[in-house]
Scaffold this active site. Structure first.
Site, mmCIF file in Angstrom:
data_model
loop_
_atom_site.group_PDB
_atom_site.id
_atom_site.type_symbol
_atom_site.label_atom_id
_atom_site.label_comp_id
_atom_site.label_asym_id
_atom_site.label_seq_id
_atom_site.Cartn_x
_atom_site.Cartn_y
_atom_site.Cartn_z
ATOM 1 N N HIS A 1 -2.369 -7.007 0.743
ATOM 2 C CA HIS A 1 -1.849 -7.938 -0.068
ATOM 3 C C HIS A 1 -0.649 -6.716 -0.640
ATOM 4 O O HIS A 1 -0.905 -5.448 -0.656
ATOM 5 C CB HIS A 1 -2.708 -7.776 -1.274
ATOM 6 C CG HIS A 1 -2.010 -8.478 -2.620
ATOM 7 N ND1 HIS A 1 -1.602 -9.709 -2.866
ATOM 8 C CD2 HIS A 1 -1.768 -7.712 -3.772
ATOM 9 C CE1 HIS A 1 -1.219 -9.923 -4.027
ATOM 10 N NE2 HIS A 1 -1.249 -8.873 -4.527
ATOM 11 N N CYS B 1 2.692 -12.922 -1.815
ATOM 12 C CA CYS B 1 2.569 -11.723 -2.359
ATOM 13 C C CYS B 1 3.835 -10.742 -1.793
ATOM 14 O O CYS B 1 4.739 -10.229 -2.524
ATOM 15 C CB CYS B 1 1.202 -10.742 -1.917
ATOM 16 S SG CYS B 1 1.116 -10.620 -0.223
ATOM 17 N N ASN C 1 1.963 -6.343 -9.582
ATOM 18 C CA ASN C 1 0.797 -6.993 -8.778
ATOM 19 C C ASN C 1 0.908 -8.431 -8.985
ATOM 20 O O ASN C 1 0.498 -8.972 -10.153
ATOM 21 C CB ASN C 1 -0.348 -6.475 -8.786
ATOM 22 C CG ASN C 1 -1.446 -6.877 -7.734
ATOM 23 O OD1 ASN C 1 -1.355 -8.228 -7.298
ATOM 24 N ND2 ASN C 1 -2.457 -6.050 -7.533
#
Length: 273
Positions: A168, A232, A187
């Site tokens: 990620h 992501c 994030n």
């Protein structure tokens, strides 16, 4: 207003520091490749990047001593999954940040890092942020290594270790503009920063407090923006780009940014071919 309207990028495949977007190519290359550009459809192309990466054009350029690789590196956006949801590689990410460092002359583009950066050799863990600010830290811009004072810093990290294939992407942005400086972790999945990142942020904070009176660390993680399994990378790059364009980190903690926005943002990130 769409979130993409808050930033200065566009779907043009030209590198963003170019002022004339009618053609991404230098005048010399345009002139040399006129016949190919005028019949690009016969090459199966619908863009300049497709033309200059076509085998026939590359062979012609080699005969003429034309440096098309330099054109691609300095006058076009990076290659990458523009029109699909392919996962971003570290090359897609670093090459994009390198190009942004041409447009934003006070931006320090740090190469990607895996999460075991404390024990593995990564530039991210070796950077002295005071040297970044003073122009004493080396960075790669326009095909060469330079030193220049920077008041912003960006890096994309992967939550996997260097022994893995990647999990990620997350973003780090350091803002040394204005009265209150900030060290930010973003994030898109809304997860808090892991231990290595927390330690890195605190260490950088202590560095910067030696030269500036107010420095804070921020975890921009209170909203789960991402719902897909693929975006992501675009989210991480989008955070850095939005901050470079003076969109406040507060925007990312006040409303969700959708995966559909990131599908569109891909066309702002990468060239057509």
């Amino acid at each position: 207003m769409s979130i993409l309207e808050k930033i200065t990028s566009s779907p043009s495949e030209c590198a963003e520091h170019l002022t004339n977007k009618d053609s991404c190519l230098s005048k010399k290359i345009q002139k040399e490749l006129t016949s190919f550009l005028q019949k690009k459809e016969t090459l199966g192309c619908d863009s300049e990047s497709c033309v200059i990466t076509h085998p026939a054009v590359k062979a012609y350029a080699q005969q003429k001593g034309l440096d098309l690789s330099k054109e691609l590196e300095t006058r076009f956006k990076a290659p990458g999954p523009r029109n699909n949801t392919g996962l971003l590689t570290n090359f897609n990410i670093d090459e994009t940040l390198q190009r942004w460092a041409i447009k934003y002359t006070k931006f320090f583009n740090c190469p990607f890092s895996m999460m075991d950066f404390e024990r593995v050799h990564y530039k991210f863990n070796q950077v002295d942020m005071v040297k970044v600010y003073k122009g004493e830290e080396l960075q790669y811009v326009e095909g060469k290594v330079v030193k220049r004072p920077c008041n912003t810093f960006g890096c994309v990290l992967n939550t996997d270790f260097s022994t893995g294939t990647g999990k990620h992407w997350v973003a780090i942005f350091v803002d040394m503009r204005g009265d209150c400086w900030s060290i930010e972790y973003f994030n898109s999945a809304g997860n808090a920063p892991p231990g290595p990142v927390i330690r890195w942020m605190e260490r950088v904070k202590q560095q910067l407090l030696k030269i500036h009176h107010t420095v804070k660390t921020l975890a921009v993680t209170n909203i789960r923006h991402q719902r897909s399994q693929t975006e992501c990378g675009p989210y991480s790059l989008f955070y850095i780009r939005a901050r470079l364009d003076n969109v406040s980190y507060a925007h990312f903690i006040s409303a969700r940014i959708t995966d559909e926005d990131m599908y569109k943002f891909r066309t702002h990130l990468f060239r057509i071919a």
